[in-house]
Design a protein around this motif. Structure first.
Motif, PDB file in Angstrom:
ATOM      1  N   SER A 176      -0.269  -5.330   2.527  1.00  0.00           N
ATOM      2  CA  SER A 176      -1.580  -5.559   3.105  1.00  0.00           C
ATOM      3  C   SER A 176      -2.509  -6.158   2.077  1.00  0.00           C
ATOM      4  N   CYS A 215      -7.512  -0.522   0.478  1.00  0.00           N
ATOM      5  CA  CYS A 215      -6.535  -1.176   1.352  1.00  0.00           C
ATOM      6  C   CYS A 215      -7.251  -1.598   2.630  1.00  0.00           C
ATOM      7  N   ASN A 254      -5.884  -2.594   5.278  1.00  0.00           N
ATOM      8  CA  ASN A 254      -5.094  -2.246   6.465  1.00  0.00           C
ATOM      9  C   ASN A 254      -5.439  -0.841   6.953  1.00  0.00           C
ATOM     10  N   CYS A 255      -5.368   0.151   6.036  1.00  0.00           N
ATOM     11  CA  CYS A 255      -5.644   1.527   6.458  1.00  0.00           C
ATOM     12  C   CYS A 255      -7.028   1.995   6.007  1.00  0.00           C
ATOM     13  N   VAL A 275      -0.060   4.134   0.827  1.00  0.00           N
ATOM     14  CA  VAL A 275      -0.484   5.042   1.895  1.00  0.00           C
ATOM     15  C   VAL A 275       0.121   4.615   3.236  1.00  0.00           C
ATOM     16  N   CYS A 276      -0.126   3.366   3.613  1.00  0.00           N
ATOM     17  CA  CYS A 276       0.415   2.930   4.909  1.00  0.00           C
ATOM     18  C   CYS A 276       1.760   2.224   4.756  1.00  0.00           C
ATOM     19  N   CYS A 304       0.832  -1.198   0.000  1.00  0.00           N
ATOM     20  CA  CYS A 304       0.000   0.000   0.000  1.00  0.00           C
ATOM     21  C   CYS A 304       0.871   1.255   0.000  1.00  0.00           C
TER      22      CYS A 304
END
Ligand SMILES: [Zn+2]
Length: 77
Positions: A28, A59, A61-62, A23-24, A21
């Motif tokens: 993920s 995503c 995850n985030c 972003v994070c 990802c």
């Protein structure tokens, strides 16, 4: 007799896999989703009205949603 109908978007998960990802910045799980407008009767989507509007990736995850092009970037290296 009532007919309840409407037009609305319907989102369908077309792929689940893993990516890095942007972003994070961790590996993920993601869901690749496609959105289309449907004509629905009694809240059941019956007829697709338009071509798919495009795909986007969430995503898991985030929780960030981003265009599906991030997958191309993630796979190219
Ligand atoms: Zn993320």
């Amino acid at each position: 007799m009532f007919f309840i109908f409407g037009i609305g978007p319907k989102t369908k998960v077309i792929q689940k896999s893993q990516f890095v990802c942007p972003v994070c910045r961790s590996r993920s799980a993601y869901e690749l989703k496609q959105q289309r407008n449907y004509f629905s009767l009694f809240f059941i989507p019956l007829i697709p009205l338009s071509k798919a509007k495009g795909e986007f990736v969430t995503c898991l995850n985030c929780g960030m949603t981003m265009p599906s092009t991030v997958l191309n970037h993630a796979q190219s290296n």
